[in-house]
Structure formats: C-alpha cells, structure tokens
Write a protein that holds these residues in place. Structure first.
Motif, PDB file in Angstrom:
ATOM      1  N   UNK A  86       0.824  -1.123   0.049  1.00 52.58           N
ATOM      2  CA  UNK A  86       0.227   0.083   0.085  1.00 52.58           C
ATOM      3  C   UNK A  86       0.734   1.297  -0.005  1.00 52.58           C
ATOM      4  N   UNK A  87       2.072   1.141   0.541  1.00 51.61           N
ATOM      5  CA  UNK A  87       3.083   2.311   0.896  1.00 51.61           C
ATOM      6  C   UNK A  87       4.410   1.772   0.753  1.00 51.61           C
ATOM      7  N   UNK A  88       5.420   2.691  -0.162  1.00 52.05           N
ATOM      8  CA  UNK A  88       6.812   2.345   0.036  1.00 52.05           C
ATOM      9  C   UNK A  88       7.454   3.478   0.314  1.00 52.05           C
ATOM     10  N   UNK A  89       8.424   3.246   1.290  1.00 49.30           N
ATOM     11  CA  UNK A  89       9.328   4.326   1.725  1.00 49.30           C
ATOM     12  C   UNK A  89      10.670   3.842   1.748  1.00 49.30           C
ATOM     13  N   UNK A  90      11.744   5.033   1.795  1.00 52.88           N
ATOM     14  CA  UNK A  90      13.061   4.738   1.885  1.00 52.88           C
ATOM     15  C   UNK A  90      13.456   5.122   3.468  1.00 52.88           C
ATOM     16  N   UNK A  91      13.364   4.331   4.266  1.00 50.85           N
ATOM     17  CA  UNK A  91      13.669   4.746   5.810  1.00 50.85           C
ATOM     18  C   UNK A  91      15.103   5.209   5.995  1.00 50.85           C
ATOM     19  N   UNK A  92      15.314   6.328   6.684  1.00 49.33           N
ATOM     20  CA  UNK A  92      16.463   6.658   7.110  1.00 49.33           C
ATOM     21  C   UNK A  92      17.195   5.736   8.087  1.00 49.33           C
ATOM     22  N   UNK A  93      16.645   4.870   8.895  1.00 49.04           N
ATOM     23  CA  UNK A  93      17.334   3.969   9.748  1.00 49.04           C
ATOM     24  C   UNK A  93      18.038   2.763   9.123  1.00 49.04           C
ATOM     25  N   UNK A  94      17.306   2.602   7.819  1.00 48.81           N
ATOM     26  CA  UNK A  94      17.943   1.473   6.948  1.00 48.81           C
ATOM     27  C   UNK A  94      19.269   1.627   6.266  1.00 48.81           C
TER      28      UNK A  94
END
Length: 86
Positions: free
Chosen positions: A25-33
């Motif tokens: 439903x949603x795709x992100x590029x998280x900073x923690x990764x």
C-alpha cells in the motif's frame, strides 16, 4: 532468507527486487535502513513496503550503485536484507 527475484540496471543504480511493489500500500526509503545498507555497500538505499492493514514493513528492493556490477549487487543486496530482517 529472502532471495532476490529480479535484478535490473537503471540510471545510476542496480535495482535488486525482493518483493512485488504492487503488494504494498505504501513504499518508503527509511533513514534507519541506511546504516545496515551502507555497512555492506556505500551509497545503497533500501525501499521498504507496508501492506494495507498491516503494521509490518518488509524490504521491497535494494538499490546498489551501478559500478558494483549486477552479480555483486545481488549478493550485497541479499546481505543487506539479512541484516535488516534478522
């Protein structure tokens, strides 16, 4: 362990896909990764997806700098996913 199911070279990155983006439903590029990703391959990015109605995030794909080459990019992406999902 999740294995890559598609490897494509695009622009400046090699896109190593682990899950179909349409399932999210949603795709992100998280900073923690960034930390686990950069510890394996400098400049790489992790895209995480969340299925509708779920609180869980899963790795959809990993982007590795193009100069690494597709074979090495696949290995590095799988190592990054192992670090994130273990």
């Amino acid at each position: 362990m999740v294995n890559a199911n598609k490897v494509e070279t695009e622009d400046e990155y090699i896109h190593v896909r682990f899950r179909d983006p349409d399932q999210f439903d949603e795709i992100r590029t998280p900073e923690w990764a960034e930390d686990p990703a950069h510890s394996v391959s400098e400049g790489s990015e992790v895209r995480m997806g969340q299925e509708e109605g779920s609180d869980d995030w899963q790795v959809e794909s990993v982007l590795i700098k193009k100069n690494v080459g597709e074979d090495k990019a696949k290995d590095q992406a799988e190592e990054i996913v192992e670090k994130i999902e273990s």
